[in-house]
Design an enzyme around this catalytic site. Structure first.
Site, PDB file in Angstrom:
ATOM      1  N   GLN A   1       9.602   0.902   5.641  1.00 47.24           N
ATOM      2  CA  GLN A   1       8.162   0.665   5.734  1.00 47.24           C
ATOM      3  C   GLN A   1       7.486   1.858   6.393  1.00 47.24           C
ATOM      4  O   GLN A   1       7.901   2.303   7.455  1.00 47.24           O
ATOM      5  CB  GLN A   1       7.883  -0.597   6.556  1.00 47.24           C
ATOM      6  CG  GLN A   1       6.387  -0.834   6.812  1.00 47.24           C
ATOM      7  CD  GLN A   1       6.104  -2.210   7.363  1.00 47.24           C
ATOM      8  OE1 GLN A   1       6.132  -3.195   6.625  1.00 47.24           O
ATOM      9  NE2 GLN A   1       5.846  -2.305   8.660  1.00 47.24           N
ATOM     10  N   THR A   2       6.456   2.369   5.729  1.00 44.49           N
ATOM     11  CA  THR A   2       5.608   3.392   6.329  1.00 44.49           C
ATOM     12  C   THR A   2       4.284   2.731   6.673  1.00 44.49           C
ATOM     13  O   THR A   2       3.817   1.844   5.963  1.00 44.49           O
ATOM     14  CB  THR A   2       5.372   4.564   5.357  1.00 44.49           C
ATOM     15  OG1 THR A   2       4.637   4.088   4.207  1.00 44.49           O
ATOM     16  CG2 THR A   2       6.691   5.168   4.901  1.00 44.49           C
TER      17      THR A   2
ATOM     18  N   GLU B   1      -1.012   4.971  15.561  1.00 40.66           N
ATOM     19  CA  GLU B   1       0.421   4.949  15.330  1.00 40.66           C
ATOM     20  C   GLU B   1       0.718   5.342  13.890  1.00 40.66           C
ATOM     21  O   GLU B   1      -0.036   4.983  12.975  1.00 40.66           O
ATOM     22  CB  GLU B   1       0.959   3.545  15.617  1.00 40.66           C
ATOM     23  CG  GLU B   1       2.464   3.433  15.673  1.00 40.66           C
ATOM     24  CD  GLU B   1       2.907   2.094  16.272  1.00 40.66           C
ATOM     25  OE1 GLU B   1       2.372   1.704  17.333  1.00 40.66           O
ATOM     26  OE2 GLU B   1       3.772   1.445  15.665  1.00 40.66           O
TER      27      GLU B   1
ATOM     28  N   GLU C   1       9.703   2.785   9.619  1.00 42.33           N
ATOM     29  CA  GLU C   1      10.440   1.632  10.152  1.00 42.33           C
ATOM     30  C   GLU C   1      11.403   1.115   9.087  1.00 42.33           C
ATOM     31  O   GLU C   1      11.007   0.903   7.936  1.00 42.33           O
ATOM     32  CB  GLU C   1       9.474   0.502  10.517  1.00 42.33           C
ATOM     33  CG  GLU C   1       8.524   0.841  11.646  1.00 42.33           C
ATOM     34  CD  GLU C   1       7.547  -0.291  11.933  1.00 42.33           C
ATOM     35  OE1 GLU C   1       7.502  -0.738  13.084  1.00 42.33           O
ATOM     36  OE2 GLU C   1       6.839  -0.722  10.997  1.00 42.33           O
TER      37      GLU C   1
ATOM     38  N   GLY D   1      -3.049  -2.890   9.411  1.00 43.51           N
ATOM     39  CA  GLY D   1      -1.942  -2.076   8.951  1.00 43.51           C
ATOM     40  C   GLY D   1      -2.250  -1.448   7.604  1.00 43.51           C
ATOM     41  O   GLY D   1      -3.072  -1.950   6.833  1.00 43.51           O
ATOM     42  N   ARG D   2      -1.580  -0.339   7.344  1.00 45.79           N
ATOM     43  CA  ARG D   2      -1.712   0.356   6.060  1.00 45.79           C
ATOM     44  C   ARG D   2      -0.301   0.596   5.516  1.00 45.79           C
ATOM     45  O   ARG D   2       0.160   1.712   5.397  1.00 45.79           O
ATOM     46  CB  ARG D   2      -2.490   1.656   6.263  1.00 45.79           C
ATOM     47  CG  ARG D   2      -3.959   1.419   6.603  1.00 45.79           C
ATOM     48  CD  ARG D   2      -4.646   2.694   7.069  1.00 45.79           C
ATOM     49  NE  ARG D   2      -6.099   2.574   7.003  1.00 45.79           N
ATOM     50  CZ  ARG D   2      -6.862   2.030   7.949  1.00 45.79           C
ATOM     51  NH1 ARG D   2      -6.306   1.526   9.052  1.00 45.79           N
ATOM     52  NH2 ARG D   2      -8.171   1.965   7.812  1.00 45.79           N
ATOM     53  N   GLU D   3       0.360  -0.508   5.192  1.00 49.65           N
ATOM     54  CA  GLU D   3       1.779  -0.457   4.870  1.00 49.65           C
ATOM     55  C   GLU D   3       2.037  -0.038   3.424  1.00 49.65           C
ATOM     56  O   GLU D   3       1.389  -0.519   2.507  1.00 49.65           O
ATOM     57  CB  GLU D   3       2.427  -1.834   5.082  1.00 49.65           C
ATOM     58  CG  GLU D   3       2.326  -2.382   6.498  1.00 49.65           C
ATOM     59  CD  GLU D   3       1.089  -3.258   6.722  1.00 49.65           C
ATOM     60  OE1 GLU D   3       0.160  -3.229   5.870  1.00 49.65           O
ATOM     61  OE2 GLU D   3       1.045  -3.974   7.736  1.00 49.65           O
TER      62      GLU D   3
ATOM     63  N   ASP E   1       4.161   5.209  11.452  1.00 53.16           N
ATOM     64  CA  ASP E   1       5.493   4.609  11.524  1.00 53.16           C
ATOM     65  C   ASP E   1       6.392   4.930  10.345  1.00 53.16           C
ATOM     66  O   ASP E   1       5.953   4.877   9.188  1.00 53.16           O
ATOM     67  CB  ASP E   1       5.384   3.067  11.529  1.00 53.16           C
ATOM     68  CG  ASP E   1       4.708   2.523  12.760  1.00 53.16           C
ATOM     69  OD1 ASP E   1       4.899   3.084  13.836  1.00 53.16           O
ATOM     70  OD2 ASP E   1       3.990   1.510  12.634  1.00 53.16           O
TER      71      ASP E   1
ATOM     72  N   LYS F   1      -6.212  -8.281  15.437  1.00 52.52           N
ATOM     73  CA  LYS F   1      -7.217  -7.580  14.635  1.00 52.52           C
ATOM     74  C   LYS F   1      -6.655  -6.269  14.090  1.00 52.52           C
ATOM     75  O   LYS F   1      -7.360  -5.475  13.506  1.00 52.52           O
ATOM     76  CB  LYS F   1      -8.466  -7.294  15.477  1.00 52.52           C
ATOM     77  CG  LYS F   1      -9.195  -8.555  15.916  1.00 52.52           C
ATOM     78  CD  LYS F   1     -10.393  -8.198  16.778  1.00 52.52           C
ATOM     79  CE  LYS F   1     -11.066  -9.472  17.303  1.00 52.52           C
ATOM     80  NZ  LYS F   1     -12.098  -9.161  18.307  1.00 52.52           N
TER      81      LYS F   1
END
Length: 295
Positions: free
Chosen positions: A129-130, A112, A116, A144-146, A114, A141
């Site tokens: 937020q990317t 995914e 957002e 994320g790589r926010e 994103d 588990k």
């Protein structure tokens, strides 16, 4: 008097962060044609909360349902974007999004990418937020790589362009053609390579969206509306021949960004980035090996 005038002038001059970013010098959105919504997309859920008028789509959330849409075709690379205008006022707990995903094809093991918008409370800015997930899942588990931003304008006042460029080499996030984040492919384990569809949605994420769930969706302010226009989805679909050449976000056919685009991105990250997962001391960066070599 002169000193007072000088001090007044100093306070009137906005900081560099109050201006818009430096020109990126190249506008990828101008290279791709807008498409008719019904030619490229279909409703995915909440059809009663979706209307189209003169190719402007409105989707909304109330206490009965949100809504979402999905591209007809899956892609393996391309430029994906839309102009969006967000709901003003109290929107805590509400997420309006534009994203690439293959979660329906690979449930519990999907990729995914994103964009957002995390809703907010009165007087506070939206958070953009990317995020990038690689073979993630919904079983806690998920990695994320926010990276999060407060924009240099109010996204509720007008339509602005938001876009993703996904190629075999990199993912680049854009706001009004200004690159705000580049996520390069450093290994097959940290980069999405399976075909994805383009989605948009509005939904209730009260458990985490606003200040880690401190503020929830308040349906006294319903309906919460997200508006979309200028839909773009151009590139190599999953059905095109292997020789299909990935699109670029710069004048360089091979991809990458120009020095001017990098300068604009550095400005955004210096003045408007409010979270970077690679700089979060609470994160276990062995799970995000790309951070170990980032600066």
């Amino acid at each position: 008097m002169a000193l007072l005038l000088f001090i007044t002038v100093i306070f009137m001059i906005p900081s560099s962060s109050a201006y818009g970013p430096p020109s990126p010098g190249y506008w990828p959105s101008s290279k791709f044609r807008s498409m008719n919504f019904y030619k490229g997309f279909r409703n995915l859920w909440g059809p009663q909360h979706q209307t189209l008028h003169k190719n402007e789509l409105r989707i909304w959330l109330d206490k009965t349902s949100g809504s979402g849409f999905k591209s007809v075709r899956p892609f393996r690379s391309g430029y994906f974007g839309a102009s969006m205008k967000l709901q003003p006022g109290y929107t805590a707990g509400v997420i309006s999004s534009l994203y690439l995903s293959n979660n329906e094809a690979h449930p519990g093991f999907h990729d995914e990418v994103d964009i957002e918008f995390l809703g907010t409370t009165f007087g506070k800015p939206y958070t953009l937020q990317t995020n990038v997930y690689i073979r993630g899942s919904g079983d806690q588990k998920i990695i994320g790589r926010e990276m999060k931003f407060h924009l240099w304008f109010d996204p509720t006042q007008d339509f602005h362009r938001y876009a993703l460029l996904w190629s075999p080499k990199e993912i680049i996030f854009f706001v009004d053609d200004v690159p705000i984040r580049r996520y390069p492919r450093k290994s097959a384990a940290t980069f999405p390579v399976r075909p994805m569809w383009l989605y948009g949605s509005i939904w209730d994420a009260s458990s985490w969206a606003t200040e880690d769930g401190k503020y929830k969706a308040d349906y006294r302010y319903q309906p919460f509306v997200a508006r979309y226009a200028n839909f773009k989805a151009s590139g190599c679909s999953a059905y095109t021949p292997a020789r299909c050449h990935p699109v670029s976000a710069s004048p360089y056919r091979s991809g990458g960004l120009t020095r001017q685009q990098y300068a604009a991105m550095r400005w955004v990250q210096r003045y408007h980035m409010v979270y970077n997962y690679c700089r979060d001391p609470k994160r276990d960066h062995r799970l995000t090996p790309e951070c170990l070599h980032s600066h």
